[in-house]
Design a protein around this motif. Sequence first.
Motif, PDB file in Angstrom:
ATOM      1  N   ASP A  47       0.886  -1.158   0.035  1.00 57.23           N
ATOM      2  CA  ASP A  47      -0.012   0.308  -0.170  1.00 57.23           C
ATOM      3  C   ASP A  47       0.927   1.334   0.165  1.00 57.23           C
ATOM      4  O   ASP A  47       1.891   1.247   0.663  1.00 57.23           O
ATOM      5  N   VAL A  48       0.429   2.088  -0.717  1.00 53.95           N
ATOM      6  CA  VAL A  48       1.271   3.526  -0.664  1.00 53.95           C
ATOM      7  C   VAL A  48       0.133   4.626  -0.469  1.00 53.95           C
ATOM      8  O   VAL A  48      -0.768   4.484  -0.738  1.00 53.95           O
ATOM      9  N   THR A  93      -0.375  -3.767   4.279  1.00 54.02           N
ATOM     10  CA  THR A  93       0.649  -2.908   4.753  1.00 54.02           C
ATOM     11  C   THR A  93      -0.107  -1.650   5.363  1.00 54.02           C
ATOM     12  O   THR A  93      -1.144  -1.259   4.976  1.00 54.02           O
ATOM     13  N   ASN A 122       2.035  -5.701   7.525  1.00 49.00           N
ATOM     14  CA  ASN A 122       3.462  -5.180   7.043  1.00 49.00           C
ATOM     15  C   ASN A 122       3.872  -3.636   7.391  1.00 49.00           C
ATOM     16  O   ASN A 122       3.141  -3.018   7.236  1.00 49.00           O
ATOM     17  N   VAL A 124       5.574  -0.457   7.523  1.00 46.36           N
ATOM     18  CA  VAL A 124       6.220   0.511   6.579  1.00 46.36           C
ATOM     19  C   VAL A 124       6.297   1.816   7.386  1.00 46.36           C
ATOM     20  O   VAL A 124       5.339   2.106   8.060  1.00 46.36           O
ATOM     21  N   THR A 125       7.467   2.858   6.862  1.00 49.28           N
ATOM     22  CA  THR A 125       7.400   3.865   7.433  1.00 49.28           C
ATOM     23  C   THR A 125       6.981   5.032   6.419  1.00 49.28           C
ATOM     24  O   THR A 125       7.194   6.227   6.594  1.00 49.28           O
ATOM     25  N   SER A 126       6.586   4.763   5.173  1.00 51.39           N
ATOM     26  CA  SER A 126       6.147   5.548   4.004  1.00 51.39           C
ATOM     27  C   SER A 126       7.475   6.049   3.339  1.00 51.39           C
ATOM     28  O   SER A 126       8.255   6.635   4.136  1.00 51.39           O
ATOM     29  N   ALA A 127       7.776   6.072   2.059  1.00 48.84           N
ATOM     30  CA  ALA A 127       8.771   6.439   1.439  1.00 48.84           C
ATOM     31  C   ALA A 127       8.416   7.429   0.221  1.00 48.84           C
ATOM     32  O   ALA A 127       9.283   7.924  -0.548  1.00 48.84           O
ATOM     33  N   GLY A 222      12.013  -2.996   4.438  1.00 48.66           N
ATOM     34  CA  GLY A 222      13.183  -2.019   4.085  1.00 48.66           C
ATOM     35  C   GLY A 222      14.386  -2.813   4.724  1.00 48.66           C
ATOM     36  O   GLY A 222      14.529  -3.492   5.723  1.00 48.66           O
ATOM     37  N   SER A 223      15.449  -2.564   3.879  1.00 48.23           N
ATOM     38  CA  SER A 223      16.627  -3.290   3.985  1.00 48.23           C
ATOM     39  C   SER A 223      18.000  -2.220   4.202  1.00 48.23           C
ATOM     40  O   SER A 223      19.024  -2.833   4.099  1.00 48.23           O
ATOM     41  N   SER A 224      17.730  -1.062   4.448  1.00 47.58           N
ATOM     42  CA  SER A 224      18.812  -0.468   4.954  1.00 47.58           C
ATOM     43  C   SER A 224      19.562  -0.703   6.157  1.00 47.58           C
ATOM     44  O   SER A 224      18.667  -1.573   6.775  1.00 47.58           O
ATOM     45  N   GLY A 227      16.912  -0.520   8.693  1.00 46.85           N
ATOM     46  CA  GLY A 227      15.623  -0.973   8.216  1.00 46.85           C
ATOM     47  C   GLY A 227      15.765  -2.404   8.724  1.00 46.85           C
ATOM     48  O   GLY A 227      15.340  -3.294   9.053  1.00 46.85           O
ATOM     49  N   PHE A 239       9.938  -8.902   3.322  1.00 49.22           N
ATOM     50  CA  PHE A 239      10.163  -8.796   1.944  1.00 49.22           C
ATOM     51  C   PHE A 239      11.399  -8.344   1.491  1.00 49.22           C
ATOM     52  O   PHE A 239      11.898  -7.189   1.889  1.00 49.22           O
ATOM     53  N   LEU A 241      13.969  -7.918  -2.329  1.00 52.17           N
ATOM     54  CA  LEU A 241      14.256  -7.986  -3.671  1.00 52.17           C
ATOM     55  C   LEU A 241      15.357  -8.701  -4.099  1.00 52.17           C
ATOM     56  O   LEU A 241      16.409  -8.553  -3.401  1.00 52.17           O
ATOM     57  N   THR A 331      14.283   8.362   1.061  1.00 50.53           N
ATOM     58  CA  THR A 331      13.009   7.734   0.966  1.00 50.53           C
ATOM     59  C   THR A 331      13.790   6.164   1.020  1.00 50.53           C
ATOM     60  O   THR A 331      13.564   5.473   2.055  1.00 50.53           O
ATOM     61  N   TRP A 338      20.307  -1.556  -4.046  1.00 51.26           N
ATOM     62  CA  TRP A 338      19.945  -2.905  -4.827  1.00 51.26           C
ATOM     63  C   TRP A 338      20.489  -2.399  -6.471  1.00 51.26           C
ATOM     64  O   TRP A 338      20.969  -3.389  -7.142  1.00 51.26           O
TER      65      TRP A 338
HETATM   66  C1  LIG Z   1      10.290  -5.305  -1.379  1.00 54.75           C
HETATM   67  C2  LIG Z   1       9.517  -4.089  -0.733  1.00 54.75           C
HETATM   68  C3  LIG Z   1       8.227  -3.997  -0.529  1.00 54.75           C
HETATM   69  C4  LIG Z   1       7.792  -2.687  -0.073  1.00 54.75           C
HETATM   70  N1  LIG Z   1       6.450  -2.450   0.109  1.00 54.75           N
HETATM   71  C5  LIG Z   1       6.066  -1.253   0.602  1.00 54.75           C
HETATM   72  C6  LIG Z   1       4.731  -0.786   0.738  1.00 54.75           C
HETATM   73  O1  LIG Z   1       3.933  -1.542   0.423  1.00 54.75           O
HETATM   74  N2  LIG Z   1       4.343   0.408   1.074  1.00 54.75           N
HETATM   75  C7  LIG Z   1       5.416   1.382   1.489  1.00 54.75           C
HETATM   76  O2  LIG Z   1       5.030   2.550   2.056  1.00 54.75           O
HETATM   77  N3  LIG Z   1       6.510   1.018   1.555  1.00 54.75           N
HETATM   78  C8  LIG Z   1       6.808  -0.189   0.810  1.00 54.75           C
HETATM   79  N4  LIG Z   1       8.522  -0.346   0.906  1.00 54.75           N
HETATM   80  C9  LIG Z   1       9.428   0.638   1.438  1.00 54.75           C
HETATM   81  C10 LIG Z   1       9.735  -0.033   2.845  1.00 54.75           C
HETATM   82  O3  LIG Z   1       8.825  -0.271   3.712  1.00 54.75           O
HETATM   83  C11 LIG Z   1      10.698   1.312   3.397  1.00 54.75           C
HETATM   84  O4  LIG Z   1       9.920   2.293   3.821  1.00 54.75           O
HETATM   85  C12 LIG Z   1      11.785   1.742   2.337  1.00 54.75           C
HETATM   86  O5  LIG Z   1      12.340   0.578   1.719  1.00 54.75           O
HETATM   87  C13 LIG Z   1      12.726   2.639   3.169  1.00 54.75           C
HETATM   88  O6  LIG Z   1      13.171   1.664   3.820  1.00 54.75           O
HETATM   89  P1  LIG Z   1      14.917   1.293   3.634  1.00 54.75           P
HETATM   90  O7  LIG Z   1      15.492   2.534   3.277  1.00 54.75           O
HETATM   91  O8  LIG Z   1      14.980   0.590   4.950  1.00 54.75           O
HETATM   92  O9  LIG Z   1      14.871   0.218   2.593  1.00 54.75           O
HETATM   93  C14 LIG Z   1       8.955  -1.669   0.532  1.00 54.75           C
HETATM   94  C15 LIG Z   1      10.075  -1.770   0.230  1.00 54.75           C
HETATM   95  C16 LIG Z   1      10.546  -3.063  -0.157  1.00 54.75           C
HETATM   96  C17 LIG Z   1      11.848  -3.279  -0.581  1.00 54.75           C
END
Ligand SMILES: Cc1cc2nc3c(=O)[nH]c(=O)nc-3n(C[C@H](O)[C@H](O)[C@H](O)COP(=O)(O)O)c2cc1C
Length: 447
Positions: A47-48, A93, A122, A124-127, A222-224, A227, A239, A241, A331, A338
């Motif tokens: 979701d976004v 999400t 799921n 998330v912190t919104s990007a 998120g995989s930072s 994260g 999750f 990639l 963000t 990646w």
């Molecule tokens: C595979 C994958 C799926 C994600 N799905 C969502 C999502 O559905 N909604 C959302 O707001 N962010 C989603 N994100 C963003 C992450 O939750 C996170 O906010 C973003 O990756 C920044 O965190 P990071 O810098 O730690 O990667 C997704 C990221 C990845 C890698």
Amino acid sequence: MDTVSHIQHGLWRHPSARQDEFNCLQHWIDLVHTLERGRIDLLFFADVLGLYGPARGDFTVNAREGLQFPNGDPSVLVAALLSQTHDLGFAITSSVLQTYPFEFARRMATLDHLSGGRVGWNIVTSAQESAARNFGLDHLLEHDERYRQAEEYAEVCYKLWEGSWDDGAVVDDCHPEDISKAVYADASRIHRIDHEGRWYRVQGPAMQSPSPQRTPVLFQAGSSPVGRDFAARHAEGQFILASTPEKTQALIEDTRRRVVAAGRDPHNLVFILGQSFIVGSTEAEARHKEREIDDYLSDDGFLLHSNLGFDPTTGEPLDPDTPLSELHTNTNVSHLRWLRELAGDTDPTVRDLARLSARLRGRIVGTPDQIADQLEAWRARGVGGINIMNWTIPGSYEEFVDHIVPTLQERGLAQREYRPGTLRRKLTGRDLLPDTHPAARWRGAFA
Ligand SMILES: Cc1cc2nc3c(=O)[nH]c(=O)nc-3n(C[C@H](O)[C@H](O)[C@H](O)COP(=O)(O)O)c2cc1C
């Protein structure tokens, strides 16, 4: 995602695609039944809350491509789908940005009750900068700060889900012999949480009673570095990639070390790899289908979804020759990493973003046996589950269930029957979070 174009942009134009019917409930009911036929455990909704691209900017491409816009609220959709299945689980999400944790905790507890314990979150912190502007902020919080807010958000939810109501608080005794002694719930076993933090003040008690899983199954994406630490502390599924197999394995091993450092069993976090599949009865047939799919891909869509082709401050498009090594993002840090990993030793530019972004959505092409071989290879790298990213709906899921699942079942890589019980029981063998999870410390804490 409850939208037209989620990951594989442009494919909604394919003659067999029905994803433009996302606002029709029957579209999703049919998908639920397809997934059940394949004994799939989880339907995950991303979701976004705002548009990709420059904040306040032009949204021509978003609208033209249906790129996660328009989109629907997954928790409402899931509520409508629960009664269609007794086995499939649903993950929703929900961003720290979008609702106060008290309200969110109640909504998830309600869904968990109504589904008999089959929901996940799921976190998330919104990007998207534009999402911040939809919730009264000028800008997103700084990247690592967003995760700190998420820590407190999760803590409030855990207090409500795990600590506010003791086991046995719901007595539900209408006492037919003497109705003056009837007790629905025992107040001595229900507690305020009196949370006072940097972002939230929540008195409690939780408005909903404990649901079968108490805390929904927890996912993160998120995989930072920060994260990964968040996932290591909280998530039961992450999750990810695909970059290269080696880099993916290194990411998994690094995150597992962080799980151990957080005091948890490394097997309590499963890594779920996003993959798209193109299957044929021969490799030639699969390659033919791949070329047909590639004809529908939208460069504009992938470029916009990368959220990187413009200056995050001014919103102006970047010079196409800007190397990715010079980009900075507040963000999606792991997305940028990646992309650079996929490029290998070269330093790609903004011009290369669409192509690279499309490759980042990993794809496996071949016969069922070739696909199973590749999935076994990913498993050897530490991948524990697959998130099937569709080209088309329903086609991609029907093909996976009808042509790939039987081969995976023969090899013992996929289940032939559902295990009974809650989503967490199916995935981990238990209904509740283990004692090593940070949510568990709130059990009994307010008594
Ligand atoms: C595979 C994958 C799926 C994600 N799905 C969502 C999502 O559905 N909604 C959302 O707001 N962010 C989603 N994100 C963003 C992450 O939750 C996170 O906010 C973003 O990756 C920044 O965190 P990071 O810098 O730690 O990667 C997704 C990221 C990845 C890698």
